[in-house]
Design a protein around this motif. Structure first.
Motif, PDB file in Angstrom:
ATOM      1  N   LEU A  93       0.838  -1.203   0.000  1.00 13.68           N
ATOM      2  CA  LEU A  93       0.000   0.000   0.000  1.00 13.68           C
ATOM      3  C   LEU A  93       0.874   1.253   0.000  1.00 13.68           C
ATOM      4  O   LEU A  93       0.616   2.208  -0.749  1.00 13.68           O
ATOM      5  N   LEU A  94       1.920   1.232   0.805  1.00 11.43           N
ATOM      6  CA  LEU A  94       2.844   2.365   0.844  1.00 11.43           C
ATOM      7  C   LEU A  94       3.530   2.549  -0.505  1.00 11.43           C
ATOM      8  O   LEU A  94       3.746   3.678  -0.963  1.00 11.43           O
ATOM      9  N   GLY A  95       3.838   1.419  -1.159  1.00 12.05           N
ATOM     10  CA  GLY A  95       4.444   1.481  -2.485  1.00 12.05           C
ATOM     11  C   GLY A  95       3.536   2.130  -3.504  1.00 12.05           C
ATOM     12  O   GLY A  95       3.993   2.870  -4.381  1.00 12.05           O
ATOM     13  N   VAL A  96       2.239   1.869  -3.400  1.00  3.93           N
ATOM     14  CA  VAL A  96       1.273   2.513  -4.295  1.00  3.93           C
ATOM     15  C   VAL A  96       1.333   4.026  -4.128  1.00  3.93           C
ATOM     16  O   VAL A  96       1.251   4.783  -5.105  1.00  3.93           O
ATOM     17  N   GLY A  97       1.478   4.472  -2.900  1.00  3.98           N
ATOM     18  CA  GLY A  97       1.519   5.904  -2.643  1.00  3.98           C
ATOM     19  C   GLY A  97       2.850   6.549  -2.960  1.00  3.98           C
ATOM     20  O   GLY A  97       2.911   7.756  -3.208  1.00  3.98           O
ATOM     21  N   ALA A  98       3.930   5.760  -2.989  1.00  3.12           N
ATOM     22  CA  ALA A  98       5.267   6.336  -3.133  1.00  3.12           C
ATOM     23  C   ALA A  98       5.764   6.373  -4.571  1.00  3.12           C
ATOM     24  O   ALA A  98       6.665   7.146  -4.897  1.00  3.12           O
ATOM     25  N   GLY A  99       5.225   5.549  -5.446  1.00  6.16           N
ATOM     26  CA  GLY A  99       5.726   5.465  -6.814  1.00  6.16           C
ATOM     27  C   GLY A  99       5.329   6.651  -7.668  1.00  6.16           C
ATOM     28  O   GLY A  99       4.482   7.469  -7.293  1.00  6.16           O
ATOM     29  N   ASP A 100       5.961   6.732  -8.855  1.00  2.43           N
ATOM     30  CA  ASP A 100       5.585   7.795  -9.798  1.00  2.43           C
ATOM     31  C   ASP A 100       5.580   7.306 -11.241  1.00  2.43           C
ATOM     32  O   ASP A 100       5.397   8.104 -12.166  1.00  2.43           O
ATOM     33  N   ALA A 101       5.766   6.008 -11.453  1.00  7.33           N
ATOM     34  CA  ALA A 101       5.730   5.419 -12.791  1.00  7.33           C
ATOM     35  C   ALA A 101       4.723   4.276 -12.807  1.00  7.33           C
ATOM     36  O   ALA A 101       4.497   3.619 -11.786  1.00  7.33           O
ATOM     37  N   VAL A 102       4.149   4.045 -13.981  1.00  8.39           N
ATOM     38  CA  VAL A 102       3.114   3.020 -14.090  1.00  8.39           C
ATOM     39  C   VAL A 102       3.654   1.645 -13.722  1.00  8.39           C
ATOM     40  O   VAL A 102       2.962   0.843 -13.075  1.00  8.39           O
ATOM     41  N   TRP A 103       4.904   1.354 -14.110  1.00  6.32           N
ATOM     42  CA  TRP A 103       5.461   0.034 -13.788  1.00  6.32           C
ATOM     43  C   TRP A 103       5.592  -0.134 -12.275  1.00  6.32           C
ATOM     44  O   TRP A 103       5.449  -1.256 -11.750  1.00  6.32           O
ATOM     45  N   GLN A 104       5.850   0.941 -11.563  1.00 10.04           N
ATOM     46  CA  GLN A 104       5.935   0.866 -10.104  1.00 10.04           C
ATOM     47  C   GLN A 104       4.554   0.604  -9.501  1.00 10.04           C
ATOM     48  O   GLN A 104       4.425  -0.165  -8.540  1.00 10.04           O
ATOM     49  N   LEU A 105       3.530   1.220 -10.063  1.00 12.63           N
ATOM     50  CA  LEU A 105       2.161   0.936  -9.617  1.00 12.63           C
ATOM     51  C   LEU A 105       1.817  -0.521  -9.870  1.00 12.63           C
ATOM     52  O   LEU A 105       1.239  -1.187  -8.992  1.00 12.63           O
ATOM     53  N   ALA A 106       2.161  -1.020 -11.044  1.00 13.11           N
ATOM     54  CA  ALA A 106       1.859  -2.418 -11.377  1.00 13.11           C
ATOM     55  C   ALA A 106       2.558  -3.368 -10.409  1.00 13.11           C
ATOM     56  O   ALA A 106       1.969  -4.354  -9.944  1.00 13.11           O
ATOM     57  N   LEU A 107       3.812  -3.071 -10.082  1.00 14.14           N
ATOM     58  CA  LEU A 107       4.562  -3.927  -9.159  1.00 14.14           C
ATOM     59  C   LEU A 107       3.948  -3.886  -7.770  1.00 14.14           C
ATOM     60  O   LEU A 107       3.794  -4.935  -7.111  1.00 14.14           O
ATOM     61  N   ALA A 108       3.578  -2.698  -7.297  1.00 13.56           N
ATOM     62  CA  ALA A 108       2.999  -2.576  -5.963  1.00 13.56           C
ATOM     63  C   ALA A 108       1.641  -3.283  -5.880  1.00 13.56           C
ATOM     64  O   ALA A 108       1.354  -3.967  -4.898  1.00 13.56           O
TER      65      ALA A 108
END
Length: 412
Positions: A93-108
């Protein structure tokens, strides 16, 4: 009472409180994710066409996580799975809030989905085994705490949106509090099905543990269908209640937020008193009453002449649907008492099946037909539970008001 019985009683009490905390944490976490989906979409620039794929991936991966948990608990205890799955969910959940690229959202989201499947399965495994040790219905209480967490999480999400806080600023304080609390509470998880003294061993005045056997899917299938239909009903409320009130019943945008809040509150209230109903009248009667109330609620929504009548219908849905899912897990544990972990893991997959089917089903029917008619389809599905109501009555004597209870049944 012997020292061994005292120790068992204390362990059950501590296990019940710590598991309730886990349910609460998960309620908060899930609500923080799903109620900020518009903000997540804006942050990552996810298009309307791509968003459904992201949202569908979470329950699909959760189903994979639940299936994997069935295999994993053959080697390690469910409490170990839960102890490590919950921190992963919070960090995702924290990763969803911390990322800034779509691939980071997908990973989280992938990490969130896989971990939440393991978490849901292991939480309910422990709940079923604790209920067996108590000898009376306590599952609805755990799910009531989950609903309370959902209300708290939705309130935190509202505050974040109201004050225009970034996702990271919204999520970080919650994770900073919930993560250490979950880790601390995990010290007292009571995995009663793996410890002979907690399974009413003859040495402490109970029945011997049954010999494990295979889970026959044909016997489990009615409960799987009930689980899927219940979540189709639930996802209909969460995804379509606001749109239905505003577009079909002509309410204001502000009033359109009321049905889901009313649904959540009545879900909490129904689950808070539901265990008392199961102990007094038995699980079959409670499930039948809940199913009928949910069916009437859908009918009221479909036939509503105005916004407040629609809100009444959604409120009835909360009171009706809230008892079905916890009792379905409990029934699976009673149906396969020596293999309840495997039964719960398989049953849990249909949680995500219902979630995947419900929202697009109602949307497609609403577009092709009309939304009033679309509300009748989940109504019929939920009412199918009446056909399978007897599946909830396996070993009713132990859960129907105190018969054949061991000393540990009176704990807490």
């Amino acid at each position: 009472m012997t020292d061994a019985a005292d120790a068992t009683d204390a362990r059950l009490r501590h296990g019940r409180v710590s598991l309730a905390l886990s349910f609460f944490v998960q309620g908060v976490t899930f609500a923080l994710l799903v109620t900020r989906i518009p903000a997540i979409q804006d942050r990552y620039g996810v298009s309307d066409g791509l968003l459904p794929a992201f949202l569908a991936a979470v329950p699909v991966l959760a189903g994979v996580g639940s299936v994997a948990t069935e295999k994993l608990v053959a080697r390690v205890r469910p409490r170990v799975v839960l102890r490590w799955a919950q921190p992963v969910v919070l960090l995702a959940l924290l990763g969803v809030g911390a990322g800034d690229a779509v691939w980071q959202l997908a990973l989280a989201l992938a990490a969130f989905g896989l971990a939440v499947g393991a978490l849901d399965a292991s939480m309910n495994m422990l709940g079923v085994s604790l209920q067996r040790a108590y000898g009376r219905s306590i599952m609805l209480g755990f799910h009531a705490v989950y609903s309370l967490g959902g209300i708290a999480g939705a309130s935190l999400a509202w505050a974040g949106a109201h004050w225009d806080l970034s996702l990271l600023v919204s999520y970080l304080p919650a994770v900073a509090v919930l993560l250490p609390a979950a880790l601390l509470g995990s010290r007292w998880y009571a995995d009663t099905d793996r410890d002979p003294v907690d399974r009413r061993d003859p040495a402490v005045g109970g029945d011997p543990a049954p010999v494990a056997g295979p889970v026959v899917f044909k016997l489990l299938l009615p409960l799987c269908l009930v689980m899927a239909f219940a979540y189709i009903g639930d996802s209909t409320v969460s995804n379509w209640s606001a749109k239905y009130l505003q577009d079909v019943l002509g309410s204001s945008e502000e009033l359109a937020t009321v049905p889901y809040n009313a649904y959540m509150v009545t879900t909490l209230l129904g689950r808070a008193v539901g265990d008392l109903g199961v102990r007094r009248f038995g699980p079959v009667a409670v499930v039948r009453c809940g199913t009928l109330l949910a069916g009437v609620g859908f009918a009221v929504v479909a036939l509503a002449s105005g916004a407040w009548v629609g809100i009444l219908g959604f409120t009835m849905l909360g009171l009706g649907l809230c008892v079905i899912v916890p009792q379905t897990f409990a029934a699976a544990g009673r149906l396969f008492p020596a293999s309840s972990d495997a039964a719960v893991a398989r049953l849990n997959v249909f949680n995500y099946v219902g979630f995947l089917i419900g929202s697009p089903l109602v949307g497609a029917l609403g577009d092709l037909w009309n939304y009033r008619g679309a509300m009748l389809v989940p109504m019929v599905m939920v009412l199918v539970t009446l056909v399978y109501a007897r599946s909830f009555g396996t070993d009713p004597a132990r859960y129907g008001g105190g018969h054949e209870r061991s000393r540990t049944a009176d704990v807490g």
